[in-house]
Scaffold this active site. Structure first.
Site, PDB file in Angstrom:
ATOM      1  N   HIS A 217      -3.472   5.240   3.931  1.00 12.73           N
ATOM      2  CA  HIS A 217      -2.370   4.889   3.043  1.00 12.73           C
ATOM      3  C   HIS A 217      -2.321   5.824   1.849  1.00 12.73           C
ATOM      4  O   HIS A 217      -3.354   6.273   1.355  1.00 12.73           O
ATOM      5  CB  HIS A 217      -2.504   3.440   2.583  1.00 12.73           C
ATOM      6  CG  HIS A 217      -2.174   2.459   3.651  1.00 12.73           C
ATOM      7  ND1 HIS A 217      -0.911   2.329   4.152  1.00 12.73           N
ATOM      8  CD2 HIS A 217      -2.945   1.595   4.339  1.00 12.73           C
ATOM      9  CE1 HIS A 217      -0.915   1.389   5.094  1.00 12.73           C
ATOM     10  NE2 HIS A 217      -2.136   0.937   5.228  1.00 12.73           N
TER      11      HIS A 217
ATOM     12  N   LYS B  86       3.558  -8.764  -2.723  1.00 12.24           N
ATOM     13  CA  LYS B  86       4.888  -8.294  -3.143  1.00 12.24           C
ATOM     14  C   LYS B  86       5.928  -9.388  -2.942  1.00 12.24           C
ATOM     15  O   LYS B  86       6.892  -9.488  -3.711  1.00 12.24           O
ATOM     16  CB  LYS B  86       5.264  -7.039  -2.348  1.00 12.24           C
ATOM     17  CG  LYS B  86       6.610  -6.430  -2.747  1.00 12.24           C
ATOM     18  CD  LYS B  86       6.736  -5.008  -2.250  1.00 12.24           C
ATOM     19  CE  LYS B  86       6.856  -4.951  -0.737  1.00 12.24           C
ATOM     20  NZ  LYS B  86       8.197  -5.389  -0.280  1.00 12.24           N
TER      21      LYS B  86
END
Length: 923
Positions: free
Chosen positions: A152, A584
């Protein structure tokens, strides 16, 4: 520095750290003077002092002085100042890592009690709890702990920089452990100065965006640094500990393995193709064969025993007799002859796999090994002969480590997972039904009808696809991937590719769709007793998906044909939980609580269906993405959810900080095993925190935190504009940190933004919003209802409930790294004054509210009071991180006004790099 952190005096044990930081800082300062002149050096110092004054006083005068210094910088001076602070942060990181190693050695040399997180202490605690040696052996025989490396995009350092950091660390170790003569000390000092000079003259930024192939190479470097040597060593240490407790035989199981997503994770990354996957497995295999072919000659040099002095077993004699070695000088050295024969066979194996090892040529031709087990058996014959003929001590050295490496790494090195979004599978299956069976409209069906179609087709012993049909590019790509996976398993072994992760799993059909695709390539063989050759792993990511996860798995297990498929996988089902997207979606407190509840319910469902549960935790580097200390994270899991098996992602800059140094790497691996042992054998029997009042309190607070977070992020008009203006989210896209796009699709919606850049952006702006927002409001509402009794209950939860304690400890860390004063400068980048004041005032008020309640619940007088080492670390590096933030704000302002100068863009990217290095876990 954050005003809620108290100044921590340097403890006596930490003085060597301060000395190392001063040494490296002095060398860096001298280098800057030599390379850039006194004017730049003085400018760096003046900027640092003004930044400290602004943080200490926060008044208009200090702000004006800081602005004056920064505004007077030209482009060239700006870059010189930024590079200075970037490199100091890197050097401080090196010094801190070396100090951790120093303290562990001192602890060990003093013969102190085993440290927290060590396997030794975990075993001692188990024995004190009347868990006998047979249960410990059973744990290690059945356990599976797998750190999974991912690529990532938060790791922003180049490999060249990492290599220089390693060189500097080795030089510091030399100064620390050896009594150097004056000449050796001078040479060491000169080498340090040379390394720092090279660092200064090395480009920090990548010129081009990383490709997936680059990410594969970077990931493999950690095997060469750490994993290949330290995993076998850790196995040996565990075997010796167990043997000392009960004369236990050598472990036959592999309880610690490695996994990877790099080159197999297609979710949102169009650059991961079947050819990239082939490249990944080829590089994996080449890495482990190079290691074996380097180790065998080293082992041969050690085994010089002559049959004129010691005997060998008949099996060893027969093995030596097959060797192509005909040298008269080694006629009596049967161990060496046997190893030369093993080397020849291994070299032939590498060539049969299409590899070109970077090693010596074999002495002759030989038959390739059919499997790693056959190679391991030959090594076992060598070990057996040594042990039976008075050389057992020698067999326990390099040979034991090599044999264990073969058990762990095989010919594949690490298991490469495949991952794809469920929506992609749905489209491919829809086309297969239409083109192969003439059945139109799969995507429009409800969940029940989809499952009926899928199950009916899964039982039919013929493929849906045809070689005479031209499929869409998207569907053809998915079919190529599955075909390639089947071929790679045949080439490198079944452990090379064993897992398929289904992102954004909403229902049973999402899992069955992948089963159908696997059937098309022979990875699922239908029939009365279907044979499934890969683990199908649903990934639950959003708040709603977490809440529905137990129901989905219950429905899946209730389907007889799926249970028959699962039987072929040993009745073990893995489930992955997503920390990033859930955060999120619902905010820090709610995401963590829903993850915890999902695990509790999954444990019940799996027990009811008599299926073994293996959880895969998709944790990121930051608290906002599930990060934090791994030991506490594992111990805080619900009882029964670990059960000896766990997989966990290691992401971004966390990989470098944990595994660049072999010693630190081994400790982190050991911590994962120790925590899994304790969570399985000890925590599972401790139900002291199963308090209904605790659950009710957290359920109520979670609801309030969720409402506060959603109100800000998803319901406040203009929030997206604020986010994109007040953070460097747009500029992050230009930083060459990874191959994956920042968003799943072209859109400004928060929902479509990947969790990593979402967290990364808030971290750089020092708001750290994903790691705390909503907690303060939730507690305040709870206390307003429950009064003092509510506060006391929360304090009791913190003291007695590992989950809640770990939750608040992680929040403590992220709040300490945030800085609302610096954040206010980023907020000024929002041109709409009303929007800026409206949203930032909400963030600021919630930040103060959260800090206040955190301190009240934990009983701390300041942030990180219970973690003085981290407090001192932030204290020492803040003078170098904070100026980078101030510089970044002014650079962003100029860039967004239309500044297109390459030096301006480069300066912004340098500040991103430097802040990331200083914070250490930013994405």
């Amino acid at each position: 520095m954050n005003k809620y952190i108290r100044t921590i005096p340097t403890a006596k044990k930490d003085r060597p750290l301060r000395e190392d930081i001063r040494l490296l800082g002095r060398i860096l300062g001298d280098t800057i003077r030599e390379q850039e002149g006194n004017r730049i050096f003085n400018l760096v110092e003046r900027t640092r002092r003004n930044s400290i004054a602004f943080q200490r006083d926060g008044d208009a005068k200090a702000r004006k002085q800081l602005d004056s210094v920064l505004n007077d910088l030209n482009a060239e001076d700006t870059i010189a100042v930024i590079r200075s602070y970037c490199y100091f942060s890197l050097l401080a990181n090196i010094a801190e890592d070396q100090h951790h190693i120093r303290r562990r050695r001192a602890y060990s040399l003093a013969g102190s009690r085993p440290r927290e997180g060590s396997i030794r202490l975990a075993i001692d605690r188990a024995l004190q709890a009347d868990i006998d040696i047979s249960r410990l052996l059973s744990f290690f025989s059945n356990a599976l702990v797998v750190p999974v490396l991912t690529a990532h995009p938060t790791e922003v350092q180049r490999k060249s920089i990492l290599d220089l950091q390693k060189q500097i660390a080795q030089l510091l170790t030399e100064r620390d452990r050896l009594k150097l003569t004056p000449e050796e000390s001078a040479l060491n000092d000169d080498s340090l100065r040379g390394a720092v000079l090279t660092l200064w003259q090395t480009r920090i930024l990548r010129e081009l965006r990383l490709t997936v192939e680059d990410e594969i190479e970077n990931g493999l470097s950690f095997y060469q640094h750490t994993f290949l040597s330290q995993l076998p060593r850790l196995y040996g240490e565990v075997e010796d500990m167990l043997a000392a407790e009960g004369g236990a035989p050598p472990l036959s199981a592999t309880f610690l393995r490695m996994g990877s997503w790099i080159g197999g994770d297609r979710d949102g990354n169009p650059y991961v193709t079947h050819t990239v996957m082939q490249h990944a497995l080829a590089q994996h295999s080449a890495t482990i064969f190079d290691f074996y072919l380097d180790e065998l000659p080293r082992l041969g040099r050690e085994l010089s025993q002559s049959v004129r002095i010691v005997e060998v077993t008949p099996r060893l004699g027969a093995l030596a007799g097959k060797s192509p070695d005909e040298s008269v000088h080694r006629r009596d050295e049967l161990y060496r002859r046997a190893l030369i024969g093993i080397y020849a066979r291994l070299s032939a194996t590498a060539r049969s796999l299409g590899l070109r090892p970077n090693t010596h040529r074999a002495l002759g031709d030989a038959r390739p090994y059919e499997s790693p087990a056959e190679f391991g058996d030959d090594l076992s014959q060598v070990a057996e002969s040594l042990a039976l003929n008075g050389s057992g001590r020698i067999a326990r050295g390099r040979l034991r480590s090599l044999r264990r490496a073969v058990d762990v790494f095989g010919f594949h090195l690490a298991t490469l997972d495949m991952r794809q979004h469920s929506g992609v599978h749905e489209s491919a299956v829809d086309e297969l039904f239409l083109r192969g069976a003439g059945q139109r409209g799969y995507s429009e069906l409800g969940e029940k009808e989809r499952c009926e179609w899928l199950l009916r087709e899964l039982k039919v012993p013929r493929p849906l696809r045809s070689q005479f049909i031209d499929y869409s590019d998207a569907t053809w790509k998915e079919l190529q991937i599955i075909d390639t996976a089947a071929e790679l398993r045949r080439r490198y072994g079944k452990d090379a590719m064993a897992n398929y992760i289904v992102s954004m799993t909403n229902g049973v059909s999402d899992v069955l769709e992948v089963a159908l695709l696997l059937k098309e390539s022979g990875l699922l063989v239908p029939g009365q007793e279907p044979q499934l050759h890969l683990n199908l792993i649903p990934l639950f990511e959003t708040i709603d998906d977490l809440r529905n996860s137990a129901r989905v798995m219950d429905t899946l297990f209730s389907e007889p044909y799926y249970r028959a498929m699962l039987k072929s996988r040993g009745d073990v089902q893995e489930v992955m939980l997503g920390y990033s997207d859930s955060n999120k979606d619902g905010g820090f407190l709610t995401a963590n609580w829903e993850l915890y509840k999902a695990e509790v319910e999954l444990v019940k469902v799996f027990a009811r269906h008599n299926v073994a549960l293996r959880l895969f935790h998709g944790r990121g580097g930051t608290v906002g993405r599930g990060g934090g200390p791994s030991y506490n994270a594992i111990l805080s899991q619900p009882p029964g959810s670990v059960a000896g098996q766990i997989r966990i992602t290691e992401q971004g800059e966390v990989i470098a900080s944990k595994y660049s140094d072999p010693g630190i790497g081994r400790r982190n691996l050991e911590t994962l095993v120790a925590a899994t042992l304790e969570a399985t054998l000890l925590a599972s029997e401790d139900h002291s925190h199963d308090h209904p009042g605790h659950y009710d309190a957290l359920e109520a607070m979670s609801g309030n935190a969720y409402a506060a977070y959603r109100a800000l992020v998803y319901e406040t008009p203009g929030f997206v504009e604020f986010f994109r203006s007040a953070t460097p989210i747009a500029e992050i896209a230009d930083l060459n940190v990874g191959s994956r796009p920042a968003s799943r699709r072209k859109s400004d919606r928060i929902e479509d933004l990947r969790a990593i850049p979402w967290v990364f952006s808030w971290s750089l702006a020092r708001m750290m919003l994903p790691g705390w927002y909503g907690f303060g409001s939730a507690v305040e509402q709870w206390v307003s209802k429950e009064g003092d009794a509510g506060v006391q209950l929360l304090q009791e939860m913190y003291a007695k409930w590992p989950f809640f304690h770990a939750l608040l400890s992680n929040m403590d860390m992220v709040l300490a790294k945030s800085d609302i004063g610096i954040a206010s400068r980023y907020a000024e980048l929002v041109n709409d004054v009303d929007l800026r004041q409206r949203i930032f005032s909400s963030i600021e008020q919630e930040w103060h509210r959260t800090v206040r309640w955190l301190l009240t619940i934990t009983g701390q007088r300041s942030l990180l009071e219970s973690n003085p080492a981290l407090a001192r670390s932030l204290q020492s590096r803040s003078p170098y991180i904070d100026p980078l933030n101030h510089l970044q704000v002014d650079l962003l302002r100029g860039y967004r006004k239309g500044g297109v100068d390459d030096s301006l863009k480069r300066a912004i990217l340098l500040t991103i790099n430097g802040i990331t290095a200083g914070l250490r876990n930013s994405g």
